[in-house]
Motif scaffolding. Structure first.
Motif, PDB file in Angstrom:
ATOM      1  N   ASN A 105      12.319  29.346   3.060  1.00 60.54           N
ATOM      2  CA  ASN A 105      12.637  30.729   3.461  1.00 60.54           C
ATOM      3  C   ASN A 105      12.868  31.693   2.304  1.00 60.54           C
ATOM      4  N   ASN A 106      12.795  31.225   1.083  1.00 61.28           N
ATOM      5  CA  ASN A 106      13.125  32.054  -0.095  1.00 61.28           C
ATOM      6  C   ASN A 106      14.537  32.625  -0.033  1.00 61.28           C
ATOM      7  N   THR A 107      15.433  31.897   0.619  1.00 64.50           N
ATOM      8  CA  THR A 107      16.826  32.363   0.731  1.00 64.50           C
ATOM      9  C   THR A 107      17.780  31.199   0.438  1.00 64.50           C
ATOM     10  N   ILE A 108      19.037  31.592   0.286  1.00 62.99           N
ATOM     11  CA  ILE A 108      20.111  30.582   0.284  1.00 62.99           C
ATOM     12  C   ILE A 108      20.901  30.857   1.555  1.00 62.99           C
ATOM     13  N   LYS A 109      20.996  29.849   2.425  1.00 61.13           N
ATOM     14  CA  LYS A 109      21.718  30.038   3.687  1.00 61.13           C
ATOM     15  C   LYS A 109      22.957  29.147   3.666  1.00 61.13           C
ATOM     16  N   ILE A 110      24.087  29.724   4.027  1.00 63.65           N
ATOM     17  CA  ILE A 110      25.333  28.936   4.040  1.00 63.65           C
ATOM     18  C   ILE A 110      25.953  29.002   5.432  1.00 63.65           C
ATOM     19  N   ASN A 111      26.239  27.825   5.999  1.00 66.26           N
ATOM     20  CA  ASN A 111      26.914  27.767   7.304  1.00 66.26           C
ATOM     21  C   ASN A 111      28.292  27.164   7.088  1.00 66.26           C
ATOM     22  N   SER A 112      29.338  27.882   7.523  1.00 66.73           N
ATOM     23  CA  SER A 112      30.683  27.306   7.411  1.00 66.73           C
ATOM     24  C   SER A 112      31.543  27.868   8.532  1.00 66.73           C
ATOM     25  N   GLU A 113      32.751  27.326   8.659  1.00 65.06           N
ATOM     26  CA  GLU A 113      33.620  27.841   9.719  1.00 65.06           C
ATOM     27  C   GLU A 113      34.015  29.296   9.448  1.00 65.06           C
ATOM     28  N   LEU A 114      33.789  29.772   8.222  1.00 61.40           N
ATOM     29  CA  LEU A 114      34.093  31.173   7.899  1.00 61.40           C
ATOM     30  C   LEU A 114      32.918  32.092   8.247  1.00 61.40           C
ATOM     31  N   GLY A 115      31.837  31.515   8.748  1.00 63.35           N
ATOM     32  CA  GLY A 115      30.678  32.323   9.134  1.00 63.35           C
ATOM     33  C   GLY A 115      29.417  31.805   8.486  1.00 63.35           C
ATOM     34  N   THR A 116      28.302  32.508   8.779  1.00 61.39           N
ATOM     35  CA  THR A 116      26.998  32.136   8.199  1.00 61.39           C
ATOM     36  C   THR A 116      26.497  33.311   7.386  1.00 61.39           C
ATOM     37  N   ILE A 117      25.974  33.034   6.180  1.00 61.91           N
ATOM     38  CA  ILE A 117      25.297  34.104   5.444  1.00 61.91           C
ATOM     39  C   ILE A 117      23.943  33.581   4.971  1.00 61.91           C
ATOM     40  N   GLU A 118      22.999  34.493   4.825  1.00 59.92           N
ATOM     41  CA  GLU A 118      21.678  34.137   4.292  1.00 59.92           C
ATOM     42  C   GLU A 118      21.303  35.242   3.321  1.00 59.92           C
ATOM     43  N   VAL A 119      21.126  34.899   2.051  1.00 57.35           N
ATOM     44  CA  VAL A 119      20.879  35.930   1.031  1.00 57.35           C
ATOM     45  C   VAL A 119      19.645  35.541   0.206  1.00 57.35           C
ATOM     46  N   LYS A 172      22.048  28.393  -9.630  1.00 58.49           N
ATOM     47  CA  LYS A 172      21.974  27.650 -10.894  1.00 58.49           C
ATOM     48  C   LYS A 172      20.929  26.524 -10.810  1.00 58.49           C
ATOM     49  N   MET A 173      20.977  25.788  -9.687  1.00 56.83           N
ATOM     50  CA  MET A 173      20.044  24.655  -9.540  1.00 56.83           C
ATOM     51  C   MET A 173      18.621  25.155  -9.323  1.00 56.83           C
ATOM     52  N   ILE A 174      18.490  26.244  -8.523  1.00 53.50           N
ATOM     53  CA  ILE A 174      17.140  26.736  -8.206  1.00 53.50           C
ATOM     54  C   ILE A 174      16.481  27.261  -9.482  1.00 53.50           C
ATOM     55  N   ILE A 175      17.261  28.005 -10.287  1.00 55.90           N
ATOM     56  CA  ILE A 175      16.690  28.596 -11.505  1.00 55.90           C
ATOM     57  C   ILE A 175      16.186  27.510 -12.462  1.00 55.90           C
ATOM     58  N   SER A 176      16.923  26.382 -12.530  1.00 56.66           N
ATOM     59  CA  SER A 176      16.453  25.340 -13.458  1.00 56.66           C
ATOM     60  C   SER A 176      15.431  24.376 -12.828  1.00 56.66           C
ATOM     61  N   ASN A 177      15.065  24.621 -11.563  1.00 56.53           N
ATOM     62  CA  ASN A 177      14.059  23.769 -10.895  1.00 56.53           C
ATOM     63  C   ASN A 177      13.060  24.660 -10.158  1.00 56.53           C
ATOM     64  N   GLN A 178      11.996  25.048 -10.855  1.00 55.82           N
ATOM     65  CA  GLN A 178      11.095  26.105 -10.379  1.00 55.82           C
ATOM     66  C   GLN A 178      10.499  25.946  -8.967  1.00 55.82           C
ATOM     67  N   ASN A 179      10.211  24.702  -8.531  1.00 50.89           N
ATOM     68  CA  ASN A 179       9.414  24.562  -7.305  1.00 50.89           C
ATOM     69  C   ASN A 179      10.220  24.670  -6.011  1.00 50.89           C
ATOM     70  N   VAL A 180      11.352  25.312  -6.048  1.00 49.18           N
ATOM     71  CA  VAL A 180      12.198  25.335  -4.853  1.00 49.18           C
ATOM     72  C   VAL A 180      12.114  26.709  -4.186  1.00 49.18           C
ATOM     73  N   ASN A 181      11.894  26.706  -2.852  1.00 44.85           N
ATOM     74  CA  ASN A 181      11.730  27.986  -2.142  1.00 44.85           C
ATOM     75  C   ASN A 181      12.959  28.402  -1.346  1.00 44.85           C
ATOM     76  N   GLY A 182      13.954  27.584  -1.296  1.00 40.37           N
ATOM     77  CA  GLY A 182      15.146  27.971  -0.550  1.00 40.37           C
ATOM     78  C   GLY A 182      16.046  26.778  -0.292  1.00 40.37           C
ATOM     79  N   LEU A 183      17.299  27.078   0.013  1.00 44.56           N
ATOM     80  CA  LEU A 183      18.269  26.004   0.280  1.00 44.56           C
ATOM     81  C   LEU A 183      19.116  26.373   1.486  1.00 44.56           C
ATOM     82  N   GLU A 184      19.493  25.359   2.254  1.00 42.84           N
ATOM     83  CA  GLU A 184      20.473  25.561   3.327  1.00 42.84           C
ATOM     84  C   GLU A 184      21.651  24.631   3.058  1.00 42.84           C
ATOM     85  N   ILE A 185      22.848  25.208   3.115  1.00 42.20           N
ATOM     86  CA  ILE A 185      24.067  24.448   2.762  1.00 42.20           C
ATOM     87  C   ILE A 185      25.052  24.565   3.935  1.00 42.20           C
ATOM     88  N   THR A 186      25.514  23.427   4.432  1.00 38.15           N
ATOM     89  CA  THR A 186      26.442  23.455   5.573  1.00 38.15           C
ATOM     90  C   THR A 186      27.760  22.792   5.175  1.00 38.15           C
TER      91      THR A 186
END
Ligand code: PMV
Length: 314
Positions: free
Chosen positions: A43-57, A78-92
């Motif tokens: 998705n070319n985004t970083i998505k975070i899901n937590s009990e404090l809400g969800t954000i996608e930036v 930090k991790m994405i910048i040092s690893n070029q082939n990544v298009n997005g991350l989802e963190i829960t």
């Protein structure tokens, strides 16, 4: 692939605040955990899901987010910048650690998130992982001593800055009671900085007393002497009173447990949050009835595992 890491909550048995100014501290990881699960997305985004809400930036280290999300965004970028082939991350984030009450919820999140996100790329050594989680924690709390992240990483009981586990020879029956007043570690630490500026000699003296107290505590543990250990906890509380991080609610809770505990004190930054009490086995059941009705309490066991990481192939 999903990369899953969990890290324990912590208590500070001796030395909170003074540790920010260079003294030792005794901390223990406890049996409450946060679990962070990370996976790649397209998705070319970083998505975070937590009990404090969800954000996608968007992926960008300059993107401003609410403070509680900052460590995750920092780590992901930090991790994405040092690893070029990544298009997005989802963190829960799934947590059973109460937030903002001195049990190290944000440090445990930083430790678990570092292990989980980095685990998608390569397994880090404990030292590298700890260094990165402290960097992440400093995005919300620049003055952090690093003690909380250290005990969450290694588990057990430690005499910070050492990471060697202390062998406690007696069973610590620890009760944690939550004042239900949320606190802000940054504000409490700034308040103590102001106290130090105004009362420099008094503060230096208290740092010396704390150092001596911690040396004595180590001896009481070697001697299997729970009674003296408890007395030292109450002595530490006097120092915390002096630097003004206590209040009437916390003092009230401490005094309500006086008859049945060997020692009681604030744990963490104070100004709210939790107290810990060392209680004899036969008195454990009496604790809830002695505390005001609106407070929560639970008994804590020491966690020996620290951060734990695994992956699931999908
Ligand atoms: O209340 P907590 O869990 O944020 O603990 C803070 C502990 C302090 O010593 C006040 C700060 C620190 O970085 O060690």
């Amino acid at each position: 692939m999903k990369s899953i890491a969990s890290a324990p909550a912590k208590i500070i048995l001796f030395g909170e605040h003074f540790v920010v100014h260079g003294t030792k501290a005794i901390l223990a990881a406890i049996d409450k955990r946060v679990t962070v699960t990370s996976s790649f997305t397209d998705n070319n985004t970083i998505k975070i899901n937590s009990e404090l809400g969800t954000i996608e930036v968007p992926i960008s280290s300059s993107y401003e987010v609410k403070s509680e999300f900052k460590p995750f965004i920092f780590l992901a970028n930090k991790m994405i910048i040092s690893n070029q082939n990544v298009n997005g991350l989802e963190i829960t984030i799934d947590s059973d650690i109460p937030i903002g009450v001195g049990l190290g919820s944000s440090s445990a999140c930083c430790v678990a998130a570092t292990a989980s996100i980095s685990g998608l790329f390569k397994e880090l050594s404990s030292e590298e992982s700890l260094r990165m989680s402290i960097e992440a924690e400093k995005t919300i709390f620049p003055d952090s001593s690093g003690a909380d992240c250290t005990v969450c990483t290694y588990g057990g009981m430690i005499e910070y800055p050492s990471i060697e586990k202390i062998d406690n020879t007696f069973d610590l029956n620890l009760v944690i009671a939550n004042s239900m007043i949320p606190h802000n570690t940054k504000n409490s630490v700034e308040k103590v900085n102001k106290f130090k500026e105004k009362e420099f000699l008094r503060f230096s003296r208290l740092c010396e007393l704390e150092t001596k107290l911690i040396d004595e505590v180590i001896t009481t543990m070697k001697n299997n002497d729970a009674t003296t250990f408890g007395l030292k906890m109450s002595e530490n509380q006097k120092y915390l009173e002096e630097i003004q991080v206590s209040n009437d609610t916390l003092r009230g809770m401490i005094s309500s447990l006086k008859e049945i505990s060997l020692g009681t004190k604030i744990t963490g930054a104070g100004d709210g949050g939790c107290i810990i009490a060392l209680v004899k086995d036969e008195n454990m059941d009496k604790v809830p009835a002695l505390l005001p009705k609106d407070k929560e309490c639970f008994s804590a066991k020491i966690d020996t595992k620290g951060v734990v990481w695994s992956t699931i192939e999908e």
